[in-house]
Design an enzyme around this catalytic site. Structure first.
Site, PDB file in Angstrom:
ATOM      1  N   LEU A  31       0.806  -1.217   0.000  1.00 59.66           N
ATOM      2  CA  LEU A  31       0.000   0.000   0.000  1.00 59.66           C
ATOM      3  C   LEU A  31       0.841   1.269   0.000  1.00 59.66           C
ATOM      4  O   LEU A  31       1.963   1.295   0.513  1.00 59.66           O
ATOM      5  CB  LEU A  31      -0.920  -0.019   1.223  1.00 59.66           C
ATOM      6  CG  LEU A  31      -1.804  -1.273   1.333  1.00 59.66           C
ATOM      7  CD1 LEU A  31      -2.626  -1.223   2.620  1.00 59.66           C
ATOM      8  CD2 LEU A  31      -2.715  -1.415   0.122  1.00 59.66           C
ATOM      9  N   GLY A  34      -1.982   6.477  -2.103  1.00 65.37           N
ATOM     10  CA  GLY A  34      -3.188   6.386  -2.937  1.00 65.37           C
ATOM     11  C   GLY A  34      -4.216   5.484  -2.286  1.00 65.37           C
ATOM     12  O   GLY A  34      -5.395   5.843  -2.137  1.00 65.37           O
ATOM     13  N   HIS A  35      -3.771   4.294  -1.852  1.00 65.88           N
ATOM     14  CA  HIS A  35      -4.670   3.390  -1.142  1.00 65.88           C
ATOM     15  C   HIS A  35      -5.157   4.037   0.164  1.00 65.88           C
ATOM     16  O   HIS A  35      -6.342   3.976   0.501  1.00 65.88           O
ATOM     17  CB  HIS A  35      -3.950   2.088  -0.776  1.00 65.88           C
ATOM     18  CG  HIS A  35      -3.418   1.304  -1.940  1.00 65.88           C
ATOM     19  ND1 HIS A  35      -2.078   1.230  -2.224  1.00 65.88           N
ATOM     20  CD2 HIS A  35      -4.034   0.559  -2.878  1.00 65.88           C
ATOM     21  CE1 HIS A  35      -1.896   0.450  -3.282  1.00 65.88           C
ATOM     22  NE2 HIS A  35      -3.061   0.035  -3.710  1.00 65.88           N
ATOM     23  N   LYS A 147      -7.288   6.430 -10.772  1.00 65.14           N
ATOM     24  CA  LYS A 147      -6.051   6.028 -11.450  1.00 65.14           C
ATOM     25  C   LYS A 147      -6.321   4.863 -12.403  1.00 65.14           C
ATOM     26  O   LYS A 147      -5.748   4.783 -13.482  1.00 65.14           O
ATOM     27  CB  LYS A 147      -5.028   5.637 -10.378  1.00 65.14           C
ATOM     28  CG  LYS A 147      -4.066   4.553 -10.736  1.00 65.14           C
ATOM     29  CD  LYS A 147      -2.736   5.108 -11.034  1.00 65.14           C
ATOM     30  CE  LYS A 147      -1.669   4.129 -11.435  1.00 65.14           C
ATOM     31  NZ  LYS A 147      -1.927   2.733 -11.319  1.00 65.14           N
ATOM     32  N   ASP A 148      -7.200   3.944 -11.969  1.00 67.31           N
ATOM     33  CA  ASP A 148      -7.605   2.816 -12.814  1.00 67.31           C
ATOM     34  C   ASP A 148      -9.004   3.129 -13.355  1.00 67.31           C
ATOM     35  O   ASP A 148     -10.001   2.541 -12.941  1.00 67.31           O
ATOM     36  CB  ASP A 148      -7.589   1.531 -11.988  1.00 67.31           C
ATOM     37  CG  ASP A 148      -6.196   1.239 -11.453  1.00 67.31           C
ATOM     38  OD1 ASP A 148      -5.342   0.832 -12.240  1.00 67.31           O
ATOM     39  OD2 ASP A 148      -5.949   1.474 -10.251  1.00 67.31           O
ATOM     40  N   SER A 184       1.882   0.478  -6.762  1.00 68.62           N
ATOM     41  CA  SER A 184       2.691  -0.553  -6.098  1.00 68.62           C
ATOM     42  C   SER A 184       3.831  -0.998  -7.007  1.00 68.62           C
ATOM     43  O   SER A 184       4.849  -1.491  -6.529  1.00 68.62           O
ATOM     44  CB  SER A 184       1.816  -1.759  -5.751  1.00 68.62           C
ATOM     45  OG  SER A 184       0.676  -1.336  -5.036  1.00 68.62           O
ATOM     46  N   ARG A 185       3.658  -0.850  -8.311  1.00 68.61           N
ATOM     47  CA  ARG A 185       4.682  -1.314  -9.261  1.00 68.61           C
ATOM     48  C   ARG A 185       5.862  -0.343  -9.364  1.00 68.61           C
ATOM     49  O   ARG A 185       6.895  -0.713  -9.913  1.00 68.61           O
ATOM     50  CB  ARG A 185       4.071  -1.523 -10.643  1.00 68.61           C
ATOM     51  CG  ARG A 185       3.096  -2.696 -10.704  1.00 68.61           C
ATOM     52  CD  ARG A 185       2.647  -2.963 -12.131  1.00 68.61           C
ATOM     53  NE  ARG A 185       1.853  -4.177 -12.228  1.00 68.61           N
ATOM     54  CZ  ARG A 185       0.526  -4.236 -12.054  1.00 68.61           C
ATOM     55  NH1 ARG A 185      -0.143  -3.141 -11.780  1.00 68.61           N
ATOM     56  NH2 ARG A 185      -0.112  -5.386 -12.164  1.00 68.61           N
TER      57      ARG A 185
HETATM   58  P1  AMP Z   1      -4.449  -2.044  -6.392  1.00 63.61           P
HETATM   59  O1  AMP Z   1      -3.882  -2.442  -5.070  1.00 63.61           O
HETATM   60  O2  AMP Z   1      -3.439  -1.549  -7.366  1.00 63.61           O
HETATM   61  O3  AMP Z   1      -5.380  -3.080  -6.963  1.00 63.61           O
HETATM   62  O4  AMP Z   1      -5.352  -0.769  -6.109  1.00 63.61           O
HETATM   63  C1  AMP Z   1      -6.396  -0.810  -5.160  1.00 63.61           C
HETATM   64  C2  AMP Z   1      -7.217   0.442  -5.287  1.00 63.61           C
HETATM   65  O5  AMP Z   1      -6.396   1.599  -5.066  1.00 63.61           O
HETATM   66  C3  AMP Z   1      -7.822   0.614  -6.687  1.00 63.61           C
HETATM   67  O6  AMP Z   1      -9.145   1.125  -6.574  1.00 63.61           O
HETATM   68  C4  AMP Z   1      -6.905   1.621  -7.322  1.00 63.61           C
HETATM   69  O7  AMP Z   1      -7.515   2.376  -8.351  1.00 63.61           O
HETATM   70  C5  AMP Z   1      -6.536   2.501  -6.139  1.00 63.61           C
HETATM   71  N1  AMP Z   1      -5.302   3.223  -6.383  1.00 63.61           N
HETATM   72  C6  AMP Z   1      -4.123   2.707  -6.803  1.00 63.61           C
HETATM   73  N2  AMP Z   1      -3.214   3.691  -6.985  1.00 63.61           N
HETATM   74  C7  AMP Z   1      -3.843   4.860  -6.685  1.00 63.61           C
HETATM   75  C8  AMP Z   1      -3.446   6.234  -6.675  1.00 63.61           C
HETATM   76  N3  AMP Z   1      -2.217   6.611  -7.025  1.00 63.61           N
HETATM   77  N4  AMP Z   1      -4.361   7.157  -6.309  1.00 63.61           N
HETATM   78  C9  AMP Z   1      -5.621   6.783  -5.962  1.00 63.61           C
HETATM   79  N5  AMP Z   1      -6.052   5.511  -5.946  1.00 63.61           N
HETATM   80  C10 AMP Z   1      -5.181   4.562  -6.298  1.00 63.61           C
END
Ligand code: AMP
Length: 284
Positions: A31, A34-35, A147-148, A184-185
């Site tokens: 995390l 953003g998360h 972001k997604d 995360s990447r």
């Molecule tokens: P992930 O762990 O990448 O599957 O992301 C989990 C949630 O966090 C998803 O709804 C993403 O769109 C959101 N997320 C990831 N990166 C960001 C960011 N930089 N800003 C806002 N939300 C994010």
């Protein structure tokens, strides 16, 4: 913050909080802020907040990307506690997909282009796991990052089409000081690649600047993004797109009237695939 490891424990937590509003933030862990911003928003808007960490094998089209996906449980738990999360749900892969599992949720048109075209099966994996998690957590509201943007559109469509009783909340993209969207990447980038990665936001900003100055021709906006991205030798372009932010269809004119316009790009920098977007016109 309490830890819930099984579907039964999750259901027990929901029962104990049956009269509370419940906000849910699904994640794949590792995390960042953003998360945390989604968790803070949920904590502000609901009586209780549940975050899930589940690295969903079904949404990875690339086994190397799945194997390389970073994990750090202790750090994640500390970030979530600080952000106001009440319960962390970490189901095991074999409880989410027990042997004999054979059901897929497939969203059609909105999931087809862009990320759907570049990553076959990705959105089937996302829609299936998100619906399963909704059925386990039973949230009133669920928080997703813009972001997604296509994922957000796919989840909205799925929840609407299948009458899932949850409100989907889209939240702003959180960025590093130089504009790179937190992901995360990003930790997998070398120092040179990390510097090159600012090209995504620079390309999007260039197109947004042109939009703000009155440019509405989508092909011109794509060309502006492509020009910026092509100038970065470490970046390989997968797509630059100017699309309708609800349907994800490529458009000719960024009218900004009937619906907002999504400027987006996907690039490979070294072994890492990065995406980013900006919305112009009405917000999503
Ligand atoms: P992930 O762990 O990448 O599957 O992301 C989990 C949630 O966090 C998803 O709804 C993403 O769109 C959101 N997320 C990831 N990166 C960001 C960011 N930089 N800003 C806002 N939300 C994010």
């Amino acid at each position: 913050m309490i830890l819930l490891k099984t579907v039964e424990e999750m259901r027990g937590f929901r029962k104990r909080n049956a009269n509370s509003s419940l906000g849910f933030v699904p994640t794949m862990g590792y995390l960042h802020d953003g998360h945390a911003s989604l968790v803070r928003r949920s904590a502000a808007e609901n009586d209780v907040t549940v975050t899930s960490i589940f690295v969903n094998p079904k949404q990875f089209d690339d086994v190397n990307d799945l194997a390389a996906y970073p994990r750090d449980f202790d750090r994640d738990a500390a970030i979530l506690t600080k952000a106001g999360c009440d319960a962390l749900f970490v189901p095991e892969a074999d409880t989410v997909y027990p042997s004999g599992f054979q059901t897929t949720v497939s969203v059609a048109n909105v999931a087809a282009p862009l990320e759907g075209a570049g990553r076959p099966g990705h959105f089937d994996g996302v829609a299936t796991v998100v619906l399963k998690l909704f059925n386990m957590v039973m949230p009133d509201k669920a928080y997703f990052g813009r972001k997604d943007a296509q994922q957000l559109a796919v989840v909205r469509r799925m929840a609407k089409d299948l009458n899932v009783p949850v409100r989907i909340i889209g939240c702003p993209t959180v960025r590093e000081a130089d504009g790179l969207a937190m992901s995360s990447r990003n930790v997998r980038l070398s120092i040179d690649e990390r510097a090159a990665a600012t090209v995504l936001y620079r390309a999007l900003e260039a197109a947004r600047d042109a939009y703000d100055l009155g440019e509405r021709e989508a092909e011109r906006l794509r060309a502006i993004m492509l020009e910026v991205v092509s100038a970065e030798p470490l970046a390989r372009v997968e797509y630059v797109s100017v699309a309708n932010s609800m349907t994800m269809e490529e458009i000719d004119e960024a009218s900004g009237e009937s619906s907002a316009t999504l400027l987006s790009t996907a690039l490979r920098i070294g072994a890492v695939r990065l995406i980013d977007n900006l919305v112009v016109g009405d917000p999503m």
